[in-house]
Motif scaffolding. Structure first.
Motif, PDB file in Angstrom:
ATOM      1  N   LEU A   1       0.863  -1.179   0.000  1.00 50.90           N
ATOM      2  CA  LEU A   1       0.000   0.000   0.000  1.00 50.90           C
ATOM      3  C   LEU A   1       0.898   1.227   0.000  1.00 50.90           C
ATOM      4  O   LEU A   1       1.818   1.326   0.808  1.00 50.90           O
ATOM      5  CB  LEU A   1      -0.910   0.004   1.229  1.00 50.90           C
ATOM      6  CG  LEU A   1      -1.821   1.217   1.393  1.00 50.90           C
ATOM      7  CD1 LEU A   1      -2.876   1.247   0.285  1.00 50.90           C
ATOM      8  CD2 LEU A   1      -2.496   1.196   2.761  1.00 50.90           C
ATOM      9  N   VAL A   2       0.639   2.144  -0.913  1.00 53.57           N
ATOM     10  CA  VAL A   2       1.420   3.363  -1.037  1.00 53.57           C
ATOM     11  C   VAL A   2       0.529   4.550  -0.710  1.00 53.57           C
ATOM     12  O   VAL A   2      -0.580   4.652  -1.237  1.00 53.57           O
ATOM     13  CB  VAL A   2       1.968   3.526  -2.478  1.00 53.57           C
ATOM     14  CG1 VAL A   2       2.714   4.831  -2.632  1.00 53.57           C
ATOM     15  CG2 VAL A   2       2.837   2.351  -2.847  1.00 53.57           C
ATOM     16  N   VAL A   3       0.997   5.413   0.178  1.00 51.92           N
ATOM     17  CA  VAL A   3       0.295   6.659   0.481  1.00 51.92           C
ATOM     18  C   VAL A   3       1.183   7.788  -0.014  1.00 51.92           C
ATOM     19  O   VAL A   3       2.381   7.822   0.276  1.00 51.92           O
ATOM     20  CB  VAL A   3       0.026   6.814   1.993  1.00 51.92           C
ATOM     21  CG1 VAL A   3      -0.606   8.163   2.288  1.00 51.92           C
ATOM     22  CG2 VAL A   3      -0.855   5.685   2.500  1.00 51.92           C
ATOM     23  N   GLN A   4       0.584   8.701  -0.765  1.00 54.74           N
ATOM     24  CA  GLN A   4       1.340   9.811  -1.333  1.00 54.74           C
ATOM     25  C   GLN A   4       0.695  11.118  -0.914  1.00 54.74           C
ATOM     26  O   GLN A   4      -0.515  11.304  -1.058  1.00 54.74           O
ATOM     27  CB  GLN A   4       1.355   9.697  -2.851  1.00 54.74           C
ATOM     28  CG  GLN A   4       2.141  10.779  -3.534  1.00 54.74           C
ATOM     29  CD  GLN A   4       2.106  10.623  -5.047  1.00 54.74           C
ATOM     30  OE1 GLN A   4       1.204  10.000  -5.602  1.00 54.74           O
ATOM     31  NE2 GLN A   4       3.091  11.184  -5.713  1.00 54.74           N
ATOM     32  N   VAL A   5       1.515  12.021  -0.395  1.00 54.26           N
ATOM     33  CA  VAL A   5       1.059  13.371  -0.097  1.00 54.26           C
ATOM     34  C   VAL A   5       2.235  14.312  -0.334  1.00 54.26           C
ATOM     35  O   VAL A   5       3.359  14.033   0.065  1.00 54.26           O
ATOM     36  CB  VAL A   5       0.489  13.502   1.343  1.00 54.26           C
ATOM     37  CG1 VAL A   5       1.506  13.144   2.389  1.00 54.26           C
ATOM     38  CG2 VAL A   5      -0.058  14.894   1.590  1.00 54.26           C
ATOM     39  N   GLN A   6       1.957  15.377  -1.039  1.00 55.52           N
ATOM     40  CA  GLN A   6       2.986  16.365  -1.361  1.00 55.52           C
ATOM     41  C   GLN A   6       2.501  17.712  -0.871  1.00 55.52           C
ATOM     42  O   GLN A   6       1.379  18.120  -1.175  1.00 55.52           O
ATOM     43  CB  GLN A   6       3.216  16.403  -2.863  1.00 55.52           C
ATOM     44  CG  GLN A   6       4.239  17.414  -3.310  1.00 55.52           C
ATOM     45  CD  GLN A   6       4.419  17.379  -4.824  1.00 55.52           C
ATOM     46  OE1 GLN A   6       4.220  16.359  -5.466  1.00 55.52           O
ATOM     47  NE2 GLN A   6       4.784  18.509  -5.386  1.00 55.52           N
ATOM     48  N   SER A   7       3.344  18.410  -0.107  1.00 53.39           N
ATOM     49  CA  SER A   7       2.930  19.673   0.469  1.00 53.39           C
ATOM     50  C   SER A   7       4.008  20.726   0.296  1.00 53.39           C
ATOM     51  O   SER A   7       5.192  20.446   0.478  1.00 53.39           O
ATOM     52  CB  SER A   7       2.635  19.495   1.961  1.00 53.39           C
ATOM     53  OG  SER A   7       2.294  20.720   2.559  1.00 53.39           O
ATOM     54  N   ALA A   8       3.580  21.922  -0.016  1.00 52.05           N
ATOM     55  CA  ALA A   8       4.502  23.049  -0.118  1.00 52.05           C
ATOM     56  C   ALA A   8       4.642  23.761   1.226  1.00 52.05           C
ATOM     57  O   ALA A   8       5.543  24.575   1.411  1.00 52.05           O
ATOM     58  CB  ALA A   8       4.010  24.038  -1.177  1.00 52.05           C
ATOM     59  N   SER A   9       3.760  23.444   2.181  1.00 54.64           N
ATOM     60  CA  SER A   9       3.767  24.185   3.444  1.00 54.64           C
ATOM     61  C   SER A   9       4.140  23.352   4.670  1.00 54.64           C
ATOM     62  O   SER A   9       4.417  23.911   5.728  1.00 54.64           O
ATOM     63  CB  SER A   9       2.392  24.810   3.675  1.00 54.64           C
ATOM     64  OG  SER A   9       1.400  23.804   3.757  1.00 54.64           O
ATOM     65  N   LYS A  10       4.164  22.032   4.559  1.00 56.35           N
ATOM     66  CA  LYS A  10       4.461  21.167   5.711  1.00 56.35           C
ATOM     67  C   LYS A  10       5.701  20.328   5.427  1.00 56.35           C
ATOM     68  O   LYS A  10       5.935  19.903   4.301  1.00 56.35           O
ATOM     69  CB  LYS A  10       3.280  20.244   6.019  1.00 56.35           C
ATOM     70  CG  LYS A  10       1.977  20.966   6.304  1.00 56.35           C
ATOM     71  CD  LYS A  10       2.053  21.777   7.584  1.00 56.35           C
ATOM     72  CE  LYS A  10       0.712  22.439   7.866  1.00 56.35           C
ATOM     73  NZ  LYS A  10       0.746  23.285   9.031  1.00 56.35           N
ATOM     74  N   ASP A  11       6.491  20.061   6.493  1.00 57.86           N
ATOM     75  CA  ASP A  11       7.702  19.268   6.316  1.00 57.86           C
ATOM     76  C   ASP A  11       7.404  17.767   6.349  1.00 57.86           C
ATOM     77  O   ASP A  11       6.293  17.342   6.678  1.00 57.86           O
ATOM     78  CB  ASP A  11       8.763  19.642   7.354  1.00 57.86           C
ATOM     79  CG  ASP A  11       8.355  19.328   8.792  1.00 57.86           C
ATOM     80  OD1 ASP A  11       7.406  18.549   9.015  1.00 57.86           O
ATOM     81  OD2 ASP A  11       9.017  19.868   9.700  1.00 57.86           O
ATOM     82  N   ALA A  12       8.412  16.978   6.006  1.00 58.87           N
ATOM     83  CA  ALA A  12       8.244  15.532   5.889  1.00 58.87           C
ATOM     84  C   ALA A  12       7.837  14.890   7.223  1.00 58.87           C
ATOM     85  O   ALA A  12       7.023  13.955   7.238  1.00 58.87           O
ATOM     86  CB  ALA A  12       9.530  14.898   5.372  1.00 58.87           C
ATOM     87  N   LYS A  13       8.366  15.369   8.324  1.00 59.26           N
ATOM     88  CA  LYS A  13       8.022  14.804   9.632  1.00 59.26           C
ATOM     89  C   LYS A  13       6.532  14.992   9.924  1.00 59.26           C
ATOM     90  O   LYS A  13       5.857  14.073  10.397  1.00 59.26           O
ATOM     91  CB  LYS A  13       8.869  15.456  10.724  1.00 59.26           C
ATOM     92  CG  LYS A  13       8.670  14.859  12.086  1.00 59.26           C
ATOM     93  CD  LYS A  13       9.619  15.487  13.101  1.00 59.26           C
ATOM     94  CE  LYS A  13       9.396  14.867  14.469  1.00 59.26           C
ATOM     95  NZ  LYS A  13      10.307  15.415  15.471  1.00 59.26           N
TER      96      LYS A  13
END
Length: 111
Positions: free
Chosen positions: A47-59
């Protein structure tokens, strides 16, 4: 056995993707790209979950993804027999249809 695992993983994807999209993108507004899917690597289904954000860090995103997994677990626990059977039927029907797009055909060929 592999086909059964593939069917079950497709059912998981059909539950996880809208949950991830609604939770991570719509509700939390973490980024434009958010979703979940299945991936086959060396005959192992994941299962792969993908989320990309310009305002939040990876942690932060990893933490929110962990919360999504908790929500997915709860959703699975609360799945009624009727809903489960509906998912089984839908998955069987989708497997019996020929691929409608080049992406679908490629995925089918590589799986």
């Amino acid at each position: 056995q592999f086909r059964d695992s593939r069917v079950l993983s497709m059912m998981l994807r059909d539950i996880a993707h809208p949950l991830a999209f609604n939770h991570l993108r719509t509700k939390e507004q973490l980024g434009y790209i958010a979703g979940a899917g299945i991936q086959l690597t060396n005959h192992v289904i994941g299962l792969v979950v993908q989320v990309q954000s310009a305002s939040k860090d990876a942690k932060y995103l990893a933490n929110r993804t962990g919360e999504l997994m908790n929500a997915l677990t709860e959703t699975m626990r609360n799945l009624t027999e009727e809903k489960f059977q509906t998912l089984v039927k839908s998955t069987r029907e989708s497997l019996s249809e020929p691929p409608a797009t080049l992406h679908a055909l490629t995925t089918h060929m590589w799986d």
